[in-house]
Design an enzyme around this catalytic site. Structure first.
Site, mmCIF file in Angstrom:
data_model
loop_
_atom_site.group_PDB
_atom_site.id
_atom_site.type_symbol
_atom_site.label_atom_id
_atom_site.label_comp_id
_atom_site.label_asym_id
_atom_site.label_seq_id
_atom_site.Cartn_x
_atom_site.Cartn_y
_atom_site.Cartn_z
ATOM 1 N N ASP A 72 -5.094 5.583 25.440
ATOM 2 C CA ASP A 72 -4.877 4.267 26.040
ATOM 3 C C ASP A 72 -6.134 3.427 25.838
ATOM 4 O OD1 ASP A 72 -4.395 2.102 27.829
ATOM 5 O OD2 ASP A 72 -3.172 3.376 29.113
ATOM 6 N N ARG B 61 -6.143 0.012 27.085
ATOM 7 C CA ARG B 61 -5.902 -1.215 27.844
ATOM 8 C C ARG B 61 -7.079 -1.605 28.731
ATOM 9 N NH1 ARG B 61 -0.081 0.248 30.247
ATOM 10 N NH2 ARG B 61 -1.060 2.308 30.145
#
Length: 423
Positions: free
Chosen positions: A331, A333
């Site tokens: 991830d 983000r």
């Protein structure tokens, strides 16, 4: 008054060290109490002597502007006419605007340029907003379906009889304050600048050659905020608030892929926002352009293939591992940046957060935003083909609690109960 040096005529060589005459552009004092004290962010490509930021406006769309100029369909010296473009609703100012630690990934004054600072425009400074606020109706088939089933009711103001929802919406371009960015991630600012320079293949040499320029407008997607209810009452702690922070999933959000829960969760957040607004509160949907956990859609589809073709078929046990094999990380983000937009809105307390992610809730709480209740996905909204995703996320600790069939009403009741206990 506008400082005289803001109109200097000597061009600044942004691809080298500061000139011997120094930087003549408007100074930026991030966290100042007013935009005049803080200084307008100038990222023009037509008046180099005015620039006080790295990069340019429009994020990723700036490259389309370059193509349009090269193709001869746009004049390179075009200056935006901002007549009648002022915000359609008053947002702020809020205390978080003046805390250089709370907002470092957007310009909190970005929507006020065309409304209040015509003197700069009149002085010939090529200033442009990085935020626009307007009013609209949104129409989502699932909301109409719930209206027909009687799970929602039209009030003629928030939710219309045809299923349309009245919203205030804001489009936000990213504006990074590099010293604050480095501090939030516990990085040396020089190391951050070097990484940004190298990983864009040297696209922005000012990052390493101009330490006097503290603001960077990265060529990435921004975000959109949809506010259901009274946008000008945001920041009022007496108002019940339902929030969904949603990261882009084009395949599900737009095209309805049933391999994940993204669109169902987005719709659930909107439904929760409508019910909260109809009860006198406010619903907020933050839509971040971070496709595929900010890994991109190509990487996302490669991972789909890898998951489906592995021995034994798709499995919750290898759900995140296959992503890491392709992308090198699960991830990207970075939820540490996510609370900034809520600080811009003046939010200090969320009654109901529609999210299964403890990464999001932890980031919000670390940023000083209280969460009274975190609502997981209602069981009847989960597509069958998304069960692998749900099992994988449950095993990874995404859920704050077991989901309930009627999570909307539970969330509202529990949120109010918790708030009463805290009084």
């Amino acid at each position: 008054m506008i400082e005289q040096d803001a109109q200097a005529s000597n061009p600044i060589q942004l691809t080298s060290h500061p000139s011997k005459n120094g930087n003549k552009a408007i100074k930026i004092d991030w966290g100042a109490k007013t935009l005049t004290e803080r200084g307008l962010i100038i990222a023009t490509t037509t008046h180099r002597e005015q620039r006080n930021a790295i990069g340019t406006h429009a994020g990723a769309y700036s490259l389309y502007r370059a193509l349009a100029i090269a193709a001869g369909s746009l004049k390179s010296d075009h200056k935006a006419d901002l007549t009648n473009t002022a915000p359609a609703a008053q947002i702020g100012p809020h205390p978080g605007w003046f805390d250089p630690k709370k907002i470092i990934s957007l310009d909190p004054f970005g929507h006020l340029v065309s409304a209040r600072y015509q003197e700069y425009v009149a002085a010939g400074i090529d200033v442009r907003p990085t935020i626009a606020v307007t009013m609209a109706h949104i129409h989502i088939p699932e909301i109409t379906y719930e209206l027909e089933r009687g799970n929602l009711h039209a009030d003629g103001k928030i939710l219309l009889a045809n299923g349309s929802i009245t919203v205030t919406k804001a489009a936000i371009e990213p504006v990074w304050y590099l010293p604050g960015m480095a501090e939030r991630f516990s990085l040396n600012e020089g190391l951050l600048r070097r990484a940004l320079f190298e990983q864009t293949a040297g696209m922005f040499p000012e990052l390493v050659t101009r330490p006097d320029l503290k603001v960077f407008l990265p060529p990435i997607g921004g975000m959109t905020v949809y506010i259901i209810g009274d946008a000008e009452a945001l920041g009022d702690p007496r108002k019940e608030l339902a929030v969904r922070v949603h990261d882009e999933c084009n395949g599900s959000d737009v095209f309805g892929s049933d391999i994940c829960t993204c669109r169902p969760y987005l719709v659930h957040g909107i439904e929760l926002g409508v019910k909260t607004a109809q009860a006198g509160g406010i619903g907020v949907i933050v839509y971040n352009r971070k496709e595929g956990r900010a890994l991109g859609e190509v990487t996302k589809f490669l991972v789909y293939n890898a998951r489906k073709r592995q021995n034994g078929g798709d499995s919750a046990l290898t759900y995140f591992a296959r992503t890491e094999c392709v992308a090198g990380v699960q991830d990207m983000r970075f939820q540490e940046l996510m609370p900034d937009v809520l600080h811009w809105l003046g939010i200090e307390k969320i009654d109901v957060l529609a999210s299964m992610s403890n990464l999001k809730s932890a980031a919000l709480e670390k940023a000083g935003i209280r969460i009274l209740h975190q609502a997981s996905m209602p069981l009847d909204k989960i597509p069958e083909d998304a069960n692998v995703e749900m099992m994988a996320k449950r095993a990874a600790g995404y859920f704050s609690e077991e989901p309930k069939p009627d999570q909307v009403s539970l969330a509202q009741t529990k949120g109010r109960d918790l708030e009463e206990k805290k009084k």
